[in-house]
Design a protein around this motif. Sequence first.
Motif, PDB file in Angstrom:
ATOM      1  N   TRP A 129       0.688  -1.406  -0.086  1.00  0.00           N
ATOM      2  CA  TRP A 129       0.059  -0.118  -0.149  1.00  0.00           C
ATOM      3  C   TRP A 129       0.852   1.297  -0.050  1.00  0.00           C
ATOM      4  N   GLN A 130       1.917   1.309   0.879  1.00  0.00           N
ATOM      5  CA  GLN A 130       2.599   2.729   0.857  1.00  0.00           C
ATOM      6  C   GLN A 130       3.341   2.684  -0.321  1.00  0.00           C
ATOM      7  N   LEU A 131       3.722   1.417  -1.170  1.00  0.00           N
ATOM      8  CA  LEU A 131       4.596   1.675  -2.361  1.00  0.00           C
ATOM      9  C   LEU A 131       3.711   2.277  -3.306  1.00  0.00           C
ATOM     10  N   LYS A 132       2.520   1.773  -3.477  1.00  0.00           N
ATOM     11  CA  LYS A 132       1.470   2.158  -4.586  1.00  0.00           C
ATOM     12  C   LYS A 132       0.966   3.844  -4.073  1.00  0.00           C
ATOM     13  N   ARG A 133       0.712   4.164  -2.924  1.00  0.00           N
ATOM     14  CA  ARG A 133       0.417   5.593  -2.430  1.00  0.00           C
ATOM     15  C   ARG A 133       1.213   6.532  -2.767  1.00  0.00           C
ATOM     16  N   ARG A 134       2.740   6.099  -2.744  1.00  0.00           N
ATOM     17  CA  ARG A 134       3.858   7.054  -3.124  1.00  0.00           C
ATOM     18  C   ARG A 134       3.941   7.418  -4.443  1.00  0.00           C
ATOM     19  N   GLU A 135       3.522   6.470  -5.374  1.00  0.00           N
ATOM     20  CA  GLU A 135       3.382   6.645  -6.766  1.00  0.00           C
ATOM     21  C   GLU A 135       2.210   7.455  -7.024  1.00  0.00           C
ATOM     22  N   ARG A 136       1.221   7.509  -6.210  1.00  0.00           N
ATOM     23  CA  ARG A 136      -0.037   8.389  -6.678  1.00  0.00           C
ATOM     24  C   ARG A 136      -0.002   9.757  -5.745  1.00  0.00           C
ATOM     25  N   ARG A 137       1.494  10.090  -5.279  1.00  0.00           N
ATOM     26  CA  ARG A 137       1.689  11.282  -4.636  1.00  0.00           C
ATOM     27  C   ARG A 137       0.665  11.658  -3.498  1.00  0.00           C
ATOM     28  N   GLY A 138       0.437  10.489  -2.959  1.00  0.00           N
ATOM     29  CA  GLY A 138      -0.119  10.596  -1.271  1.00  0.00           C
ATOM     30  C   GLY A 138      -1.727  10.314  -1.390  1.00  0.00           C
ATOM     31  N   VAL A 139      -2.089  10.181  -2.792  1.00  0.00           N
ATOM     32  CA  VAL A 139      -3.717  10.012  -2.929  1.00  0.00           C
ATOM     33  C   VAL A 139      -4.177   8.665  -2.754  1.00  0.00           C
ATOM     34  N   ALA A 140      -4.937   8.744  -1.688  1.00  0.00           N
ATOM     35  CA  ALA A 140      -5.513   7.166  -1.134  1.00  0.00           C
ATOM     36  C   ALA A 140      -6.337   6.721  -2.437  1.00  0.00           C
ATOM     37  N   ALA A 141      -7.257   7.170  -2.822  1.00  0.00           N
ATOM     38  CA  ALA A 141      -8.145   6.701  -4.133  1.00  0.00           C
ATOM     39  C   ALA A 141      -7.135   6.479  -5.151  1.00  0.00           C
ATOM     40  N   ARG A 142      -7.645   5.035  -6.025  1.00  0.00           N
ATOM     41  CA  ARG A 142      -6.711   4.597  -7.124  1.00  0.00           C
ATOM     42  C   ARG A 142      -7.089   5.356  -8.410  1.00  0.00           C
ATOM     43  N   ASP A 143      -8.322   5.858  -8.549  1.00  0.00           N
ATOM     44  CA  ASP A 143      -8.701   6.586  -9.961  1.00  0.00           C
ATOM     45  C   ASP A 143      -9.021   7.665 -10.002  1.00  0.00           C
ATOM     46  N   ILE A 144      -8.639   8.687  -9.220  1.00  0.00           N
ATOM     47  CA  ILE A 144      -9.019   9.995  -9.217  1.00  0.00           C
ATOM     48  C   ILE A 144      -8.021  10.861  -9.743  1.00  0.00           C
ATOM     49  N   GLY A 145      -6.915  10.404 -10.138  1.00  0.00           N
ATOM     50  CA  GLY A 145      -5.835  11.144 -10.765  1.00  0.00           C
ATOM     51  C   GLY A 145      -4.833  11.894  -9.769  1.00  0.00           C
ATOM     52  N   ARG A 146      -4.114  12.723 -10.150  1.00  0.00           N
ATOM     53  CA  ARG A 146      -3.147  13.454  -9.264  1.00  0.00           C
ATOM     54  C   ARG A 146      -3.854  14.484  -8.483  1.00  0.00           C
ATOM     55  N   TYR A 147      -4.735  14.128  -7.568  1.00  0.00           N
ATOM     56  CA  TYR A 147      -5.552  14.985  -6.818  1.00  0.00           C
ATOM     57  C   TYR A 147      -5.092  15.012  -5.311  1.00  0.00           C
TER      58      TYR A 147
END
Length: 349
Positions: A129-147
């Motif tokens: 989870w931490q690995l994927k969240r870092r790639e999303r720049r801290g966004v918890a949701a998986r499909d809302i973009g760089r938000y």
Amino acid sequence: MAAASRGGRVISTFLRDPSRTCSWCANSNQWRSQRFYSSNPTSPSIQPPTPGVSDPSADILSPPVTQQTREPYRIKSGIILTRPPLLTRELTPFESAFFLYQKRLNERLAAPFRKAFYFRPDTPAALDWQLKRRERRGVAARDIGRYNPRGRTGWDDEVLVGSPLSDPAVVVERLVQDAELRVSEDGEEIPEEDRVKVERPLPRRTEADEKGDTRRLDRLLDRTLYLVVRKGEKDPWQFPSGDVLTSEALHETAARILAESAGVNMNTWIVGRVPVAHVITDPVYKPDSTLQKRGEKTFFLKGRIMAGQADLADNAHGLTDFQWLSREELQELLPGAYFRGVRNMMADR
């Protein structure tokens, strides 16, 4: 009924002997017990009573038996068998953008993600989870973009119509990538070539859609399909239908016709006993006003197919072909008057 009069003479009736049966009532009950809406000619021995005419063999007034005339219409019953939609319809661009906007609002206002509630510290799932969240720049949701709901752009929730983030294909791709396990049981990151690929969802268009096979039920999964049949290449397409027998009701005829036409290898359900549509074909008369060809009044009942498939082998009505078609396809295929008679019971999709 106290008395009846003929030629000034009063004839006593039930007041003298209540146990006697009135011949007019007996004929009336016999008349009511018949199914005169069937396609079979009515028996000449059973006729509707004519009030006011006496029966010479009885001591009271009774209607005579009139000569049977051939009805100008045949009564038929049919079934509009449907396969309901298996998928929801595709979203419009506006709907896709609106739902993405709603997910961003939910991320910021209603459902903040609590890591400690879902993951125990230093477990493979928490590391993944931490690995994927870092790639999303801290966004918890998986499909809302760089938000980032907590950053400076947290209130920038609007999404333009046509944004790639609102494309259903992009959403599916993001969810599939996020579902891929990237940390092993030992807590080490798994190389990309060794990761177990996630099974992707099936496409909305099937092989039957690509080939244009209208006999298969796995086509147009987001639409309602209707079963139509025909006898020969020059005969019109129509719903399964047939003559109503004297001993049958309309729904009984519809069930029988379906079994005789499309076989018994289908799990079907007739929805109610009341017709949902009807089609009338006018009779044809000769120049001398005599009947040349009887017309038809066909009453359709609605049915659902839940399993199985139509099978025309050894059918009792000489049918040679069948199709499962949508409303738009039926409008192009069926005769105009026939389609107008049944269109109001068809679903929008």
